[in-house]
Enzyme design. Structure first.
Site, PDB file in Angstrom:
ATOM      1  N   CYS A   1      10.958   8.528 -84.237  1.00 30.98           N
ATOM      2  CA  CYS A   1      11.056   8.849 -85.738  1.00 30.98           C
ATOM      3  C   CYS A   1      10.993  10.222 -86.075  1.00 30.98           C
ATOM      4  O   CYS A   1      10.031  11.017 -86.017  1.00 30.98           O
ATOM      5  CB  CYS A   1       9.805   8.147 -86.407  1.00 30.98           C
TER       6      CYS A   1
ATOM      7  N   CYS B   1       8.551  11.479 -88.754  1.00 26.51           N
ATOM      8  CA  CYS B   1       7.186  11.538 -88.173  1.00 26.51           C
ATOM      9  C   CYS B   1       6.792  12.577 -87.394  1.00 26.51           C
ATOM     10  O   CYS B   1       5.920  13.388 -87.415  1.00 26.51           O
ATOM     11  CB  CYS B   1       6.902  10.256 -87.069  1.00 26.51           C
TER      12      CYS B   1
END
Length: 232
Positions: A81, A84
């Site tokens: 991600c 993230c």
């Protein structure tokens, strides 16, 4: 009779000077409200937070959520991600800034296992990144998607301000408290014939014997004489 009358008058005067029970209770209530009964008789205690994000297990999360007066931040992320990964340095900096009152739990939900199962079943996490903030076991804030450092900082500041009580370390360490250094950091690799810095080798005579087991008899025999210090 006169003596009895004086006593009655004095008693009446003292009763006039005393406040009523209602007023007295009101004064006591104001004082305890201002000072705080807990702060006087039952000082609140709490654990210190963590100065760096902690890669947590399900048990780690449950232990921290059971602790009072510590802001627990669950960071649900995935290694695949991009947002993230972009938020990770900001979370690390905020964990260091608020480490006395907050504990950041990093939960990798990108691979199957107990953590991903917990995220799905208990916390209903449907996307990453997701941040959930807990104080005294209750969820106080949830943030989904990419967030700026300023937005996350505002939440940290708001809820760490609600953390009260002086820091008193309880017995036993919590997961992540001692994660400042890894095991690898604390280990020093040396070759077989190399000694760590500060240590030297000495040659021990082959006829040397261990005298500590029966030191009194050795001293009595005169084979070992104690050396007196210069002060003596």
């Amino acid at each position: 009779m006169l003596k009895k009358s004086i006593l009655v008058l004095l008693g009446g005067a003292s009763l006039v000077m005393l406040p009523s029970c209602d007023k007295l209770e009101g004064v006591v209530g104001q004082v305890t409200e201002l000072v705080g009964v807990d702060s006087v008789f039952e000082p609140k205690e709490r654990r210190e937070g963590i100065a760096k994000p902690h890669k947590a297990s399900v048990d780690d999360v449950n232990q921290w959520l059971a602790e009072p007066n510590v802001l627990v931040v669950l960071d649900f992320y995935s290694e695949q991600c991009p947002p993230c990964l972009a938020m990770a340095p900001d979370l690390a900096a905020l964990a260091d800034q608020y480490g006395d009152k907050a504990a950041v739990m990093k939960l990798n939900v990108g691979k199957s296992g107990p953590v991903a199962q917990m995220a799905n079943e208990e916390y209903k996490v449907t996307q990453t990144p997701t941040l959930k903030f807990f104080l005294n076991g209750k969820e106080v804030k949830s943030m989904r998607g990419s967030q700026s450092r300023e937005e996350i900082d505002a939440v940290f500041a708001r809820y760490t301000a609600k953390v009260d009580g002086e820091y008193v370390m309880r017995e036993g360490e919590m997961p992540g408290n001692m994660s400042g250094r890894t095991v690898e950091d604390m280990m020093q690799r040396v070759s077989r014939n190399e000694l760590p810095k500060g240590m030297t080798r000495v040659i021990v005579p082959t006829e040397a014997k261990d005298v500590t087991g029966d030191l009194r008899s050795v001293l009595a025999s005169g084979k070992l004489t104690p050396v007196k210090s210069e002060k003596e």
